[in-house]
Structures are given as C-alpha cells and as structure tokens.
Design a protein around this motif. Structure first.
Motif, short mmCIF file in Angstrom:
data_model
loop_
_atom_site.label_atom_id
_atom_site.label_comp_id
_atom_site.label_asym_id
_atom_site.label_seq_id
_atom_site.Cartn_x
_atom_site.Cartn_y
_atom_site.Cartn_z
N ARG A 141 0.86 -1.18 0.00
CA ARG A 141 0.00 0.00 0.00
C ARG A 141 0.89 1.23 0.00
NH1 ARG A 141 -2.04 -1.40 5.09
NH2 ARG A 141 -2.41 -3.60 4.80
N PRO A 142 0.57 2.26 -0.81
CA PRO A 142 1.41 3.45 -0.84
C PRO A 142 1.61 4.09 0.53
CG PRO A 142 -0.22 3.52 -2.60
CD PRO A 142 -0.55 2.34 -1.74
N SER A 143 0.61 4.01 1.40
CA SER A 143 0.74 4.63 2.71
C SER A 143 1.42 3.71 3.73
CB SER A 143 -0.65 5.03 3.23
OG SER A 143 -1.44 3.86 3.39
N GLY A 144 1.59 2.46 3.38
CA GLY A 144 2.16 1.49 4.32
C GLY A 144 3.68 1.54 4.36
N GLY A 145 4.22 0.85 5.34
CA GLY A 145 5.67 0.84 5.53
C GLY A 145 6.35 -0.40 5.00
N ARG A 146 5.61 -1.25 4.29
CA ARG A 146 6.21 -2.52 3.83
C ARG A 146 7.34 -2.31 2.83
NH1 ARG A 146 1.04 -6.23 2.66
NH2 ARG A 146 -0.20 -4.41 3.12
N LEU A 147 7.12 -1.43 1.87
CA LEU A 147 8.17 -1.18 0.87
C LEU A 147 9.40 -0.61 1.56
CD1 LEU A 147 9.06 -1.24 -2.04
CD2 LEU A 147 8.04 1.01 -2.35
N PHE A 148 9.20 0.33 2.47
CA PHE A 148 10.32 0.90 3.23
C PHE A 148 11.05 -0.19 4.01
CE2 PHE A 148 11.99 2.49 7.24
CZ PHE A 148 12.95 3.38 6.78
N ALA A 149 10.29 -1.04 4.68
CA ALA A 149 10.90 -2.12 5.47
C ALA A 149 11.69 -3.07 4.57
CB ALA A 149 9.83 -2.88 6.24
N GLY A 150 11.15 -3.39 3.40
CA GLY A 150 11.86 -4.27 2.48
C GLY A 150 13.14 -3.66 1.96
N VAL A 151 13.07 -2.38 1.59
CA VAL A 151 14.27 -1.68 1.09
C VAL A 151 15.30 -1.53 2.21
CG1 VAL A 151 15.13 0.51 0.18
CG2 VAL A 151 13.08 -0.52 -0.80
N ALA A 152 14.83 -1.15 3.41
CA ALA A 152 15.74 -0.99 4.54
C ALA A 152 16.40 -2.33 4.88
CB ALA A 152 14.98 -0.45 5.75
N GLY A 153 15.63 -3.41 4.85
CA GLY A 153 16.20 -4.73 5.12
C GLY A 153 17.24 -5.12 4.08
#
Length: 169
Positions: A104-116
C-alpha cells in the motif's frame, strides 16, 4: 494470459541448489555468491570513470588486479542467475512485475523491504561475503565463520520477525 503454475517444492529446490553448488565446486573450483559480483562491477565502473581513484584504493585494486572485473566468475554467475530467473518466470507464466502481498502506498512494507535489503548489503560488506557466499559455499566447506554467521542470521531473523510482523497481515 496463462494460468500461474505453482512454485517449486522447497525441499526438492534445496536439493537442486546443493547439486548446483557441488557442480560449481567441481567444474570451476569456486562456490556460489553474489556480493562479490556487485563489488567487481562497482570496481569496473570506478576504474572506467576515475582510473586514478581506482589506482589509489586498495579495495578497488583488489578487484581490478586479476584482469577485467566484467568477466569475474561471480559477475558471470549473476548474469546466469538473471537469465535463469527470467526463463523460469516465463515458463511458469509469472513475468508480470508485482509486489508480493501488494504494498500500500501509505504502508511501511516497501520501506521495510528496502531498509532490510540495505542492511543485508551493509552486513555482507562487513562480513566480507553475502548469505549465499557465506552460508552456502562457506557452510559446505565447513567454515567455522560460515556456521557462526548462519546461527547469527537465523537468530536475528527470529528476533526481528515479531517487530516487523505487523507490516504483513
């Protein structure tokens, strides 16, 4: 569009990966890995753009001294991985780009995946090898460091899982 075929059975895939690793050791005298390919390519780019920087850096020189970094074993291996992954995806009817469990654009999943991914890259640089190089190749050679790395990797994964679990319903 063709219907999606199921993913490969994980145990059979693990056995196949072990056989590929064995074949690499027998045929090339080298194991599997990935992070060294990225370091070779980065060294090649730095050497092409700024030869004086590459000449004054022990890190870049270590990748440039054995000939062309573009033909290093790990670079050729990663090209093969990309070609093989594309062929596998095409045969399974899974060529459409998508996020697993759509982000979801508002979610943190993409950020968490990139950060990981970034943390894994930094960890690979600090450990002088990536998960595939350390765990697969080093573990197969019974390297003590590789086994310590695998225990630490699984322990960190188990400890971090509850913290990031809320990002995946």
């Amino acid at each position: 569009m063709r219907p999606l075929r199921p993913y490969a059975e994980p145990h059979a895939t693990g056995v196949c990966l072990g056989l590929v690793l064995l074949a690499c050791f027998v045929l090339t005298g080298q194991g599997l890995g990935a992070s060294g390919a990225f370091a070779s390519v980065a060294s090649g780019v730095v050497g092409a753009v700024s030869p004086e920087t590459a000449a004054h850096s022990a890190y870049f020189r270590s990748y440039l001294q054995d000939g062309s970094p573009w033909t290093a074993w790990l670079v050729v291996e990663i090209i093969g991985v990309l070609v093989g992954a594309a062929a596998s995806a095409a045969l399974a009817g899974r060529m459409r780009p998508t996020f697993v469990r759509a982000v979801r654009p508002s979610g943190g999943r993409l950020f968490a995946g990139v950060a990981g991914g970034i943390l894994m890259g930094v960890g690979a640089a600090l450990a002088r090898g990536c998960t595939s190089g350390l765990a697969l190749s080093g573990g197969a050679l019974l390297s003590v460091g590789a086994w310590i790395f695998m225990v630490a990797l699984f322990l960190a994964g188990f400890l971090a899982a509850p913290l990031v679990r809320r990002l995946w319903p």
